[in-house]
Design an enzyme around this catalytic site. Sequence first.
Site, PDB file in Angstrom:
ATOM      1  N   GLU A 245      20.846 108.555  57.949  1.00  0.00           N
ATOM      2  CA  GLU A 245      21.854 108.537  56.865  1.00  0.00           C
ATOM      3  C   GLU A 245      21.411 107.580  55.760  1.00  0.00           C
ATOM      4  O   GLU A 245      21.495 107.893  54.571  1.00  0.00           O
ATOM      5  CB  GLU A 245      23.212 108.101  57.446  1.00  0.00           C
ATOM      6  N   ARG A 271      15.216 108.072  19.229  1.00  0.00           N
ATOM      7  CA  ARG A 271      16.207 107.264  18.502  1.00  0.00           C
ATOM      8  C   ARG A 271      15.504 106.162  17.712  1.00  0.00           C
ATOM      9  O   ARG A 271      14.671 105.422  18.271  1.00  0.00           O
ATOM     10  CB  ARG A 271      17.176 106.637  19.515  1.00  0.00           C
ATOM     11  N   GLY A 342      22.457 102.587  23.910  1.00  0.00           N
ATOM     12  CA  GLY A 342      23.447 102.048  22.985  1.00  0.00           C
ATOM     13  C   GLY A 342      24.812 102.677  23.255  1.00  0.00           C
ATOM     14  O   GLY A 342      25.143 102.998  24.407  1.00  0.00           O
TER      15      GLY A 342
END
Length: 382
Positions: A245, A271, A342
């Site tokens: 798990e 950007r 941002g």
Amino acid sequence: MRRTLFTDDHDLFRTAFRTFVDKEIVPHHDTWEREGIVPRDLFLAAGANGFLCMAAPEAYGGGGVDDFRYNLIIAEEIQRAGVAGSGLGITLHNDICLPYFTDLTTDEQKARWLPGMCRGELITAVAMTEPTMGSDLASMRTTAIRDGDTYRVNGSKTFITNGINADLVITAVKTDPSERHKGMSLLVIERGMAGFERGRNLDKVGLHAQDTAELFFTDVAVPATNLLGEEGRGFHHLVDNLPQERLSIAMSAVAAARQALEWTLAYAKEREAFGQPIGSFQHNRFTLAEMRTEIDIATVFVDRCVEALDDGELTAEEAAEAKWWCTELQKRVVDACVQLHGGYGYMLEYPIARAWLDARIQTIYGGTTEIMKEIIGRSMGV
Ligand SMILES: Cc1cc2nc3c(=O)[nH]c(=O)nc-3n(C[C@H](O)[C@H](O)[C@H](O)COP(=O)(O)OP(=O)(O)OC[C@H]3O[C@@H](n4cnc5c(N)ncnc54)[C@H](O)[C@@H]3O)c2cc1C
């Protein structure tokens, strides 16, 4: 760095599963996130395409391939597509619940449950946590008192993944409430048993398409033929299965971190601020470089853990190391990725914002970071 653990068969499986995710999950993910649950049909579709219970014997409808590398591919492809909430139910069924049904069952139980699990008709869950305890498993209060051929179950569980959809719930109970670890057993409690009720689908911070629920048991008569493994050895059975798990969670953590970095790198190249791409500021370039380094190093460790699991060698401490370190890495990475986006990083229409919400639970469920460090520390004799 070239990964050495996959063969051509794994690559074919990856292509097939990627197609499945793109067709069966991605177009519906937003709806399921709003609805707080995936439809049961998703499990049927996954079963029909061979993406459930790959490790179950072929005689019961499984893939007959006990190879966790296939589970790793599923984890990676779910994160690549940014659909963690929709995919978790399948990985819980395959990675976490299935071993209890293959390793602890009689032939009669296998015949009763495995074919439906492989087809996706029987969805599974594992219920350990209760409202008053999570980390301290031995203090659980749900009781199962033997009464002839049945156990009378009373108590409740909470935070149970697949809790609404599940048909078979592996439930940790106290068959001897006067004992701690030695009093624990595992019972399969089935949909429709009188006295088994589900509470509400819990309203979580992230992983919205994943149903997580409270379960209530009031005098539920569970046939003794639904006991998994041995009475009184429930704690040992859990301890045997928890490394797999925890590795499953570590696998998804590294894959999620890598995908977050992919999205962010593309954004940082595009950007611009002050006339240049934001990724080209040295601080940001270093942040991206550090993330890539740590993710590459984590990948090597997790790949090695998967091989060790397949060889029957993965220890509880190694799985704990993978679980805490990789999930803490995921948290650090997605947080830094939001920062690099941002203001857009805080907008849910951007996958990085959802990835940030989905990541937060990873250091908590499956055993918290603190409990992982306890396991590792105790194994060092301190
Ligand atoms: C979305 C979600 C899905 C989940 N799915 C399942 C599921 O399918 N099945 C299931 O059984 N459970 C599930 N859980 C429960 C989860 O495993 C538990 O929340 C987790 O194990 C922690 O238990 P707790 O919440 O009771 O915290 P507690 O045990 O109360 O711990 C609270 C804090 O104390 C710390 N702490 C506790 N003991 C120690 C110690 N000895 N040393 C240092 N610090 C300690 C913990 O690390 C934690 O920071 C899920 C939870 C969530 C939120």
